[in-house]
Structures are given as structure tokens and as C-alpha cells.
Design an enzyme around this catalytic site. Structure first.
Site, short mmCIF file in Angstrom:
data_model
loop_
_atom_site.label_atom_id
_atom_site.label_comp_id
_atom_site.label_asym_id
_atom_site.label_seq_id
_atom_site.Cartn_x
_atom_site.Cartn_y
_atom_site.Cartn_z
N VAL A 1 0.86 -1.19 0.00
CA VAL A 1 0.00 0.00 0.00
C VAL A 1 0.89 1.23 0.00
O VAL A 1 1.86 1.31 0.77
CB VAL A 1 -0.94 0.03 1.22
CG1 VAL A 1 -1.81 1.29 1.19
CG2 VAL A 1 -1.82 -1.22 1.25
N VAL B 1 5.14 -1.16 2.83
CA VAL B 1 4.81 0.24 2.56
C VAL B 1 5.48 0.68 1.26
O VAL B 1 6.70 0.54 1.09
CB VAL B 1 5.27 1.14 3.72
CG1 VAL B 1 4.98 2.61 3.40
CG2 VAL B 1 4.58 0.74 5.01
N LYS B 2 4.68 1.20 0.34
CA LYS B 2 5.22 1.76 -0.89
C LYS B 2 5.43 3.26 -0.70
O LYS B 2 4.54 3.96 -0.22
CB LYS B 2 4.25 1.53 -2.06
CG LYS B 2 4.10 0.08 -2.47
CD LYS B 2 3.10 -0.08 -3.61
CE LYS B 2 3.60 0.53 -4.90
NZ LYS B 2 2.65 0.25 -6.02
N VAL B 3 6.60 3.73 -1.09
CA VAL B 3 6.94 5.15 -0.97
C VAL B 3 7.47 5.64 -2.32
O VAL B 3 8.36 5.01 -2.90
CB VAL B 3 8.00 5.37 0.13
CG1 VAL B 3 8.41 6.84 0.18
CG2 VAL B 3 7.47 4.92 1.49
#
Length: 214
Positions: A59, A85-87
Site C-alpha cells: 500500500v 509500505v510503498k513510498v
């Protein structure tokens, strides 16, 4: 090669996850929008995906500055220890990635287009990068060559490559042959991977032979 599905459409995802062939699901704000999923509904989506067969779910953060990205990253990780976690690969995103990684939060640095960003991702401690192959190629770059360069640059760093923006099922085995370790595809591309006319024709013959043997 690890296979992931790039979608937030439950109806489209359910039968593919049920095969057990796809390790997990990747999402981003555009994918959520297309599926009609509001940000407030992300926790419910994550729970459903994990219950439906995804080993892990990705996400993306939506904040712009490093402090806010870091806070959002921790909040997303609190949803599940199987959430990555996508950044985005911006300056603030890289700073937040370093902080999150140092705190034990697995991060995928996304919208990567250049090998320089792969090197920065490794320095930040990212678990994975997501280069956008289709968009790289459409911009006139040699996307496949850049992916190979990224993979070589990241060898031994602990940061892997999850190829995104794959437009054609035929590209997937080529990426595997290039040594890329993971790819995420839309549900349409995933279905196309199963299609082979020669196999279908052979099965018609086998079925006819089986009927004659009864």
C-alpha cells in the site's frame, strides 16, 4: 520469479488469488481510484486480500513531506505485519524510506525510472524498488536495459527489483530470463499468461481420446 497482482478490484482478484500462484497484491492511489476504493476503506481491503490468499500486500503512502510519509508508513504497517509500505522515489520519499527501514518497516520505493534511483534506494535500505517498465519504454528509454543495470547495481545490497507497469504477458518470461526476481501485473495480463492455443488444442484431442476409451 515471484508473481504479484496489481489491482484493488476484489472481483477480478479473487479467482487469481485462489490459484495460489500469485504471492501478493500491489496497489497505489490510481489503482484504488479505478476500483472505487476510498482511503478510509484501505484497512478493509488489506484484511480481505490477506484472507483471500495474498501472502503480502503493498500500500502506497500519499503524503508529500518526509515526516508525514514516515508517520503514514508506520500507520500502514500497523494494519499488518504482512504489509509492505510503498513510498514514491522523491527526495522526501527517500528520507522517509531511510527512517522507516531503520525502524524495521519494509519499504518498496516506487515509480523508479533511473538506475540512480536504484542506488539511492539501496542506500536508504529499501527492501524493493518498483521500476515502471512500460512507462520507461514509452518515454523512449531502453527499459529492459535499464532494468538489467538496476539489478546488477543492487546485487548483494539486500534491495530487490519488483518490475511494474508490465503491458504484455509475453514480457514476463523475458524478465525472468533476464534474472529479475519479481513482477507485478494487472489482472488482464495475469489471465493472458494462462492462455496458450496449442495447449487448448491438445486438450480437445485428449478429451476426444478419453471419450473414445470409455
Amino acid at each position: 520469479m515471484d508473481l504479484y497482482l496489481d489491482s484493488a478490484d476484489r472481483d477480478a482478484l479473487a479467482p487469481l488469488l485462489a490459484t495460489g500462484l500469485f504471492r501478493g497484491v500491489t496497489t497505489n492511489p490510481l489503482i484504488l481510484q479505478r476500483a472505487g476504493v476510498r482511503l478510509s476503506e484501505v484497512p478493509s481491503l488489506v484484511s480481505w486480500l490477506l484472507a483471500s490468499g495474498a501472502d503480502e500486500v503493498f500500500v502506497q503512502t500519499t503524503a508529500a513531506d518526509a515526516d508525514a510519509i514516515e508517520r503514514e508508513g508506520h500507520a500502514l504497517r500497523d494494519l499488518s505485519d504482512r504489509l509492505v509500505v510503498k513510498v514514491p522515489a522523491t527526495g522526501p520519499g527517500l528520507v522517509a524510506t531511510r527512517r522507516l527501514s531503520a525502524a524495521g518497516v519494509p519499504v518498496l520505493l516506487t515509480v523508479v525510472y533511473h538506475p540512480n534511483q536504484a542506488v539511492l534506494a539501496a542506500a536508504a535500505g529499501a527492501r524493493l524498488i518498483a521500476p515502471y517498465l512500460g512507462r520507461m519504454t514509452e518515454a523512449g528509454r531502453d527499459g529492459r536495459a535499464d532494468l538489467r543495470t538496476m539489478a546488477r547495481a543492487l546485487a548483494g545490497t539486500g534491495t530487490g527489483v519488483l518490475v511494474a507497469s508490465v503491458r504484455d504477458a509475453a514480457v514476463v518470461p523475458e524478465l525472468a530470463a533476464d534474472g529479475l526476481e519479481a513482477v507485478t501485473v494487472g489482472t488482464d495480463v495475469a489471465h493472458a499468461m494462462f492462455a496458450e492455443p496449442l495447449t487448448d488444442a491438445a486438450m480437445v484431442q485428449f478429451d476426444a481420446a478419453t471419450s473414445a476409451l470409455r
